[in-house]
Scaffold this motif. Sequence first.
Motif, PDB file in Angstrom:
ATOM      1  N   VAL A 277      -1.885   0.688  -1.790  1.00  0.00           N
ATOM      2  CA  VAL A 277      -1.719   1.285  -0.706  1.00  0.00           C
ATOM      3  C   VAL A 277      -0.480   0.676   0.049  1.00  0.00           C
ATOM      4  O   VAL A 277       0.302   1.319   0.658  1.00  0.00           O
ATOM      5  CB  VAL A 277      -2.831   1.769   0.388  1.00  0.00           C
ATOM      6  N   ALA A 278      -0.613  -0.414   0.038  1.00  0.00           N
ATOM      7  CA  ALA A 278       0.526  -1.346   0.729  1.00  0.00           C
ATOM      8  C   ALA A 278       1.961  -1.215   0.072  1.00  0.00           C
ATOM      9  O   ALA A 278       2.911  -1.247   0.577  1.00  0.00           O
ATOM     10  CB  ALA A 278       0.277  -2.995   0.597  1.00  0.00           C
ATOM     11  N   GLY A 279       2.005  -0.863  -1.173  1.00  0.00           N
ATOM     12  CA  GLY A 279       3.046  -0.513  -1.973  1.00  0.00           C
ATOM     13  C   GLY A 279       3.623   0.919  -1.958  1.00  0.00           C
ATOM     14  O   GLY A 279       4.781   1.305  -2.298  1.00  0.00           O
ATOM     15  N   GLU A 280       3.012   1.806  -1.069  1.00  0.00           N
ATOM     16  CA  GLU A 280       3.682   3.143  -0.948  1.00  0.00           C
ATOM     17  C   GLU A 280       4.658   2.966   0.016  1.00  0.00           C
ATOM     18  O   GLU A 280       4.745   2.111   0.777  1.00  0.00           O
ATOM     19  CB  GLU A 280       2.450   4.090  -0.488  1.00  0.00           C
ATOM     20  N   PHE A 281       5.347   4.265  -0.076  1.00  0.00           N
ATOM     21  CA  PHE A 281       6.607   4.228   1.026  1.00  0.00           C
ATOM     22  C   PHE A 281       6.486   5.482   1.881  1.00  0.00           C
ATOM     23  O   PHE A 281       6.060   6.516   1.467  1.00  0.00           O
ATOM     24  CB  PHE A 281       7.895   4.135   0.116  1.00  0.00           C
ATOM     25  N   LEU A 282       6.824   5.149   2.953  1.00  0.00           N
ATOM     26  CA  LEU A 282       6.453   6.302   4.015  1.00  0.00           C
ATOM     27  C   LEU A 282       8.108   6.559   4.894  1.00  0.00           C
ATOM     28  O   LEU A 282       8.807   5.698   4.955  1.00  0.00           O
ATOM     29  CB  LEU A 282       5.506   5.888   5.071  1.00  0.00           C
ATOM     30  N   SER A 283       8.085   7.747   5.415  1.00  0.00           N
ATOM     31  CA  SER A 283       9.214   8.062   6.235  1.00  0.00           C
ATOM     32  C   SER A 283       8.615   9.000   7.324  1.00  0.00           C
ATOM     33  O   SER A 283       8.037   9.951   7.053  1.00  0.00           O
ATOM     34  CB  SER A 283      10.509   8.878   5.610  1.00  0.00           C
ATOM     35  N   GLY A 284       9.215   8.750   8.656  1.00  0.00           N
ATOM     36  CA  GLY A 284       8.744   9.695   9.661  1.00  0.00           C
ATOM     37  C   GLY A 284       8.804   9.134  10.943  1.00  0.00           C
ATOM     38  O   GLY A 284       9.639   7.826  10.864  1.00  0.00           O
ATOM     39  N   THR A 285       8.296   9.373  11.909  1.00  0.00           N
ATOM     40  CA  THR A 285       8.225   9.093  13.438  1.00  0.00           C
ATOM     41  C   THR A 285       7.010   9.058  14.116  1.00  0.00           C
ATOM     42  O   THR A 285       6.183  10.246  13.911  1.00  0.00           O
ATOM     43  CB  THR A 285       9.344   9.760  14.378  1.00  0.00           C
ATOM     44  N   ILE A 286       6.390   8.013  14.708  1.00  0.00           N
ATOM     45  CA  ILE A 286       4.983   8.218  15.215  1.00  0.00           C
ATOM     46  C   ILE A 286       5.109   7.596  16.700  1.00  0.00           C
ATOM     47  O   ILE A 286       6.143   6.606  16.964  1.00  0.00           O
ATOM     48  CB  ILE A 286       4.242   7.062  14.446  1.00  0.00           C
ATOM     49  N   GLY A 287       4.649   8.157  17.614  1.00  0.00           N
ATOM     50  CA  GLY A 287       4.606   7.641  18.967  1.00  0.00           C
ATOM     51  C   GLY A 287       3.825   6.489  19.251  1.00  0.00           C
ATOM     52  O   GLY A 287       2.721   6.371  18.669  1.00  0.00           O
ATOM     53  N   LEU A 288       4.128   5.444  20.007  1.00  0.00           N
ATOM     54  CA  LEU A 288       3.514   4.447  20.037  1.00  0.00           C
ATOM     55  C   LEU A 288       2.521   4.427  21.655  1.00  0.00           C
ATOM     56  O   LEU A 288       2.625   3.143  22.447  1.00  0.00           O
ATOM     57  CB  LEU A 288       4.207   3.200  20.154  1.00  0.00           C
ATOM     58  N   ASP A 289       2.158   5.424  21.914  1.00  0.00           N
ATOM     59  CA  ASP A 289       1.573   5.516  23.293  1.00  0.00           C
ATOM     60  C   ASP A 289       0.269   4.692  23.283  1.00  0.00           C
ATOM     61  O   ASP A 289      -0.280   4.133  23.962  1.00  0.00           O
ATOM     62  CB  ASP A 289       1.033   7.081  23.434  1.00  0.00           C
ATOM     63  N   SER A 290      -0.892   4.987  22.130  1.00  0.00           N
ATOM     64  CA  SER A 290      -1.861   4.158  22.018  1.00  0.00           C
ATOM     65  C   SER A 290      -2.071   3.801  20.648  1.00  0.00           C
ATOM     66  O   SER A 290      -1.985   4.547  19.614  1.00  0.00           O
ATOM     67  CB  SER A 290      -3.003   5.001  22.708  1.00  0.00           C
ATOM     68  N   LEU A 291      -3.009   2.661  20.434  1.00  0.00           N
ATOM     69  CA  LEU A 291      -3.151   2.334  19.198  1.00  0.00           C
ATOM     70  C   LEU A 291      -4.064   3.256  18.442  1.00  0.00           C
ATOM     71  O   LEU A 291      -4.110   3.493  17.315  1.00  0.00           O
ATOM     72  CB  LEU A 291      -4.184   0.813  19.253  1.00  0.00           C
ATOM     73  N   SER A 292      -5.182   3.775  19.197  1.00  0.00           N
ATOM     74  CA  SER A 292      -6.118   4.787  18.355  1.00  0.00           C
ATOM     75  C   SER A 292      -5.408   6.004  18.089  1.00  0.00           C
ATOM     76  O   SER A 292      -5.422   6.394  16.909  1.00  0.00           O
ATOM     77  CB  SER A 292      -7.109   5.191  19.696  1.00  0.00           C
TER      78      SER A 292
END
Length: 320
Positions: A277-292
């Motif tokens: 899983v750690a070796g997979e690659f991602l692209s995108g944007t995630i808001g950092l409002d809350s950890l949950s």
Amino acid sequence: MADNNNISPANNDTELARLIGESLPDLSKLDQTQDPLLPHLFSYKETVTSQTVSINSEALWDSISGEMNNPAEKARVLQLSPAVKRYLMAAAVLIIALVGSFMYQSYLSPVLIGESFASAEVIELQDGSTVTLRPYSKLFEIDNTNASAMYKLEGEGYFEVTPNPDRIFSVQTVMAEVQVLGTKFVLSDWGSTSSVYLQEGRIRYTALSSNQAIELEPGESSSVTENVQSPQIQSVNEDVFTDWLNNELVFRNESVEQVFSELEQHYNIQIQTAPEVAGEFLSGTIGLDSLSTVLRDLELVLGGTFTQTGPNSYVFNPGE
């Protein structure tokens, strides 16, 4: 008990002892004619008395004082052999070096001047420069003079340095150092990587272990890891480095391991997952409002679940 008052006159020695005892302490009261032994005793007393040495206290002190102030004696006492002198000089130099090293280290000991916790914090420095600390980051001051300002960073920070061509502004991490004259840059030190991105101005980026350095132009970045000690220039998108200033996480073809490392820094947590899983690659944007919210969004993207295993630790398990 014997009666001393009833001594036999025939005992001459006993009678003499009684007479001496009665006349003490003044023996002159004895009549020397009373006993033939008394003249001999007085003669011996005079002989012994005549042999007593009369002490002159002033002469005695003058003699002692003269010995104490005798230059020749002083020179003899303080005279050292060449070998002993060398040993003493070496010991003195060593002591001076140790004291100097201790004072220098104490003078350059980092002092915590800024720290962030769950939210970013803006720190204003004495020269008007500002540092925005990413959550759970620390800024230390090492040195601050008219000629130089030296800081140490743990975590990540966005620096806006007031231009001053007569002063060197530098920031260190565990593995690298940035030197600037007047600029805006992002410096990070997490996930076993020290990275820098230059937004404005000019910086010199140095790997501390290899002492190799490069100069960056605006829009360029570089990084140093435990395995890569030769910094290379890279051209990247600015939002990848300044995203957290806008309370979001932007990743462009980043490994899951890198994304998890950035979340670990931002939220002060630890995330474990399988190597595949750690070796997979991602692209995108995630808001950092809350950890949950972030974990829930990543569960949808990665197709798995996060399980909390401690107050600040999580494990991601991929779905079957």
